[in-house]
Scaffold this active site. Structure first.
Site, PDB file in Angstrom:
ATOM      1  N   TYR A   1     -45.742  13.457  -6.225  1.00  0.00           N
ATOM      2  CA  TYR A   1     -45.810  14.829  -6.365  1.00  0.00           C
ATOM      3  C   TYR A   1     -47.319  15.351  -6.815  1.00  0.00           C
ATOM      4  CZ  TYR A   1     -41.763  14.367  -3.034  1.00  0.00           C
ATOM      5  OH  TYR A   1     -41.025  14.707  -1.925  1.00  0.00           O
TER       6      TYR A   1
ATOM      7  N   ARG B   1     -49.437  16.189  -4.378  1.00  0.00           N
ATOM      8  CA  ARG B   1     -49.533  17.273  -3.643  1.00  0.00           C
ATOM      9  C   ARG B   1     -49.308  18.771  -3.947  1.00  0.00           C
ATOM     10  NH1 ARG B   1     -43.930  16.300   0.175  1.00  0.00           N
ATOM     11  NH2 ARG B   1     -45.182  18.137   0.920  1.00  0.00           N
TER      12      ARG B   1
ATOM     13  N   ASN C   1     -41.281  24.618   4.098  1.00  0.00           N
ATOM     14  CA  ASN C   1     -42.841  23.899   3.139  1.00  0.00           C
ATOM     15  C   ASN C   1     -41.865  24.233   2.060  1.00  0.00           C
ATOM     16  OD1 ASN C   1     -44.137  23.632   5.569  1.00  0.00           O
ATOM     17  ND2 ASN C   1     -44.715  26.061   5.727  1.00  0.00           N
TER      18      ASN C   1
ATOM     19  N   HIS D   1     -36.592  22.858   2.280  1.00  0.00           N
ATOM     20  CA  HIS D   1     -36.178  21.530   1.555  1.00  0.00           C
ATOM     21  C   HIS D   1     -37.224  21.417   0.168  1.00  0.00           C
ATOM     22  CE1 HIS D   1     -36.922  20.108   5.667  1.00  0.00           C
ATOM     23  NE2 HIS D   1     -36.100  20.253   5.981  1.00  0.00           N
TER      24      HIS D   1
ATOM     25  N   GLY E   1     -45.854  26.434  13.642  1.00  0.00           N
ATOM     26  CA  GLY E   1     -46.360  25.282  12.850  1.00  0.00           C
ATOM     27  C   GLY E   1     -44.874  24.130  12.779  1.00  0.00           C
ATOM     28  N   THR E   2     -43.903  23.464  13.458  1.00  0.00           N
ATOM     29  CA  THR E   2     -42.929  22.703  13.164  1.00  0.00           C
ATOM     30  C   THR E   2     -43.016  21.945  14.633  1.00  0.00           C
ATOM     31  OG1 THR E   2     -40.872  22.431  12.086  1.00  0.00           O
ATOM     32  CG2 THR E   2     -41.247  24.353  13.484  1.00  0.00           C
ATOM     33  N   SER E   3     -43.055  20.439  14.184  1.00  0.00           N
ATOM     34  CA  SER E   3     -42.709  19.309  15.122  1.00  0.00           C
ATOM     35  C   SER E   3     -41.221  19.246  15.118  1.00  0.00           C
ATOM     36  CB  SER E   3     -43.493  18.672  14.613  1.00  0.00           C
ATOM     37  OG  SER E   3     -42.706  17.171  12.937  1.00  0.00           O
TER      38      SER E   3
HETATM   39  N1  APR Z   1     -51.570  25.576  13.410  1.00  0.00           N
HETATM   40  C1  APR Z   1     -50.110  26.019  13.927  1.00  0.00           C
HETATM   41  N2  APR Z   1     -49.076  24.879  13.984  1.00  0.00           N
HETATM   42  C2  APR Z   1     -49.733  23.328  13.483  1.00  0.00           C
HETATM   43  C3  APR Z   1     -51.673  23.802  13.290  1.00  0.00           C
HETATM   44  C4  APR Z   1     -52.218  24.667  13.033  1.00  0.00           C
HETATM   45  N3  APR Z   1     -53.235  25.162  12.707  1.00  0.00           N
HETATM   46  N4  APR Z   1     -52.220  22.524  12.429  1.00  0.00           N
HETATM   47  C5  APR Z   1     -51.028  22.081  13.503  1.00  0.00           C
HETATM   48  N5  APR Z   1     -50.080  22.304  13.823  1.00  0.00           N
HETATM   49  C6  APR Z   1     -48.306  21.972  14.181  1.00  0.00           C
HETATM   50  C7  APR Z   1     -47.753  20.622  13.855  1.00  0.00           C
HETATM   51  O1  APR Z   1     -48.877  20.408  15.688  1.00  0.00           O
HETATM   52  C8  APR Z   1     -47.357  19.827  14.223  1.00  0.00           C
HETATM   53  O2  APR Z   1     -46.576  20.461  15.171  1.00  0.00           O
HETATM   54  O3  APR Z   1     -47.961  21.773  13.477  1.00  0.00           O
HETATM   55  C9  APR Z   1     -46.245  20.928  13.495  1.00  0.00           C
HETATM   56  C10 APR Z   1     -46.254  19.723  12.155  1.00  0.00           C
HETATM   57  O4  APR Z   1     -45.160  19.034  11.944  1.00  0.00           O
HETATM   58  P1  APR Z   1     -44.739  18.157  10.897  1.00  0.00           P
HETATM   59  O5  APR Z   1     -46.510  17.321  10.165  1.00  0.00           O
HETATM   60  O6  APR Z   1     -43.542  16.943  11.284  1.00  0.00           O
HETATM   61  O7  APR Z   1     -44.630  19.344  10.030  1.00  0.00           O
HETATM   62  P2  APR Z   1     -43.223  19.520  10.419  1.00  0.00           P
HETATM   63  O8  APR Z   1     -42.276  19.953  11.016  1.00  0.00           O
HETATM   64  O9  APR Z   1     -43.283  21.032   8.708  1.00  0.00           O
HETATM   65  O10 APR Z   1     -42.189  18.721   8.753  1.00  0.00           O
HETATM   66  C11 APR Z   1     -40.391  19.108   8.774  1.00  0.00           C
HETATM   67  O11 APR Z   1     -40.352  16.864   7.717  1.00  0.00           O
HETATM   68  O12 APR Z   1     -41.549  15.243   6.428  1.00  0.00           O
HETATM   69  C12 APR Z   1     -40.324  16.647   6.697  1.00  0.00           C
HETATM   70  O13 APR Z   1     -39.334  17.871   4.318  1.00  0.00           O
HETATM   71  C13 APR Z   1     -40.596  17.086   5.428  1.00  0.00           C
HETATM   72  O14 APR Z   1     -40.766  19.307   5.579  1.00  0.00           O
HETATM   73  C14 APR Z   1     -40.981  18.357   6.419  1.00  0.00           C
HETATM   74  C15 APR Z   1     -40.205  18.386   7.594  1.00  0.00           C
END
Ligand code: APR
Length: 244
Positions: free
Chosen positions: A58, A61, A93, A110, A176-178
């Site tokens: 951390y 990060r 985030n 989180h 921007g989240t998977s």
């Molecule tokens: N703009 C928009 N989206 C983007 C960009 C960008 N420039 N670059 C990447 N992405 C997208 C990717 O395509 C992906 O779908 O952001 C997403 C990131 O996904 P993850 O890396 O899985 O992050 P997230 O969804 O925030 O993860 C959720 O998982 O590990 C835990 O606690 C952690 O909060 C986190 C949670």
């Protein structure tokens, strides 16, 4: 005449909105989980087994966050508040980029990396305006301080609050989240059925659940295009020209 209620935009963000600020995402090929095993750095067991290793993860990060600056997407969302929209940000985030861009209502599902908290009492937390957490840094009750973040397997304390906010959305913007992590990703189910929902993500086509509109662009483009329309029209809507 009844005062016109400000349109309420609820924004649900993940690591992707901070990617253009230089903060690593998690599941990309060059993401955090490619270099670090979750069970070594982001679980209660990891903390009990090797707190020093977790603290160093951390620290790294936190350094990325302190070196980052809010990008155009963070700023565009904050600017909507100046245009009279009610904007509620619910973020996965742990960075403070939404706040530094000027967003006033930000809920961290989180946790927040710029805070430390007691290991035995989550109500005891301590801002970290500078520096990091070291072994031997103790809370007022004498227990080791830990990052104020939610680890895998731990409860998400503000999720119920987030669902109440989502239930009042006129439009839900997901950026921007998977959508890989629960319960956070289930937030989409708590928006009103008649509230449009749009996902801005370069992988939106692969990720968007049924019924969710998609803009397969980076946040710095897709969010700006939407905010431009909303600001110009003074209302929240989804311009067909922007959608896939
Ligand atoms: N703009 C928009 N989206 C983007 C960009 C960008 N420039 N670059 C990447 N992405 C997208 C990717 O395509 C992906 O779908 O952001 C997403 C990131 O996904 P993850 O890396 O899985 O992050 P997230 O969804 O925030 O993860 C959720 O998982 O590990 C835990 O606690 C952690 O909060 C986190 C949670």
């Amino acid at each position: 005449m009844a005062k016109q209620r400000a349109p309420h935009l609820v924004v649900f963000t993940g690591a992707g909105i901070s990617a253009e600020s230089g903060i690593q995402t998690f599941r990309a090929s060059d993401g955090l989980w490619a270099d670090h095993a979750i069970e070594d750095v982001a679980t209660l067991d990891a903390w009990r087994r090797d707190p020093e290793r977790v603290l160093r993860f951390y620290d790294m990060r936190r350094d990325q966050v302190r070196r980052a600056v809010p990008n155009a997407a963070h700023q565009a969302l904050a600017s909507l508040e100046q245009q009279g929209f009610r904007v509620s940000v619910i973020t996965q985030n742990i960075d403070d980029l939404h706040e530094r861009a000027g967003s006033r209502r930000v809920l961290h599902l989180h946790g927040e990396i710029l805070k430390a908290r007691s290991s035995i009492d989550p109500r005891l937390y301590y801002p970290l305006p500078r520096g990091d957490i070291a072994l031997g840094d103790l809370c007022d009750k004498g227990s080791q301080l830990r990052p104020d973040v939610v680890w895998f397997g731990e409860a998400v304390p503000h999720f119920a609050d987030a669902c109440e906010i989502a239930a009042e959305a006129d439009l839900l913007l997901v950026v921007g989240t998977s959508l890989a992590v629960m319960p956070a990703a289930s937030l989409l189910e708590h928006a009103p059925l008649d509230a449009p929902c749009v996902l801005v993500d370069p992988e939106a086509n692969a990720l968007a659940p049924p019924g969710v509109a998609r803009i397969s662009q980076p946040a710095g483009q897709g969010v700006l295009a939407l905010v431009h329309h909303w600001t110009h029209e003074g209302r929240l809507w989804l311009p067909e020209t922007l959608l896939e």
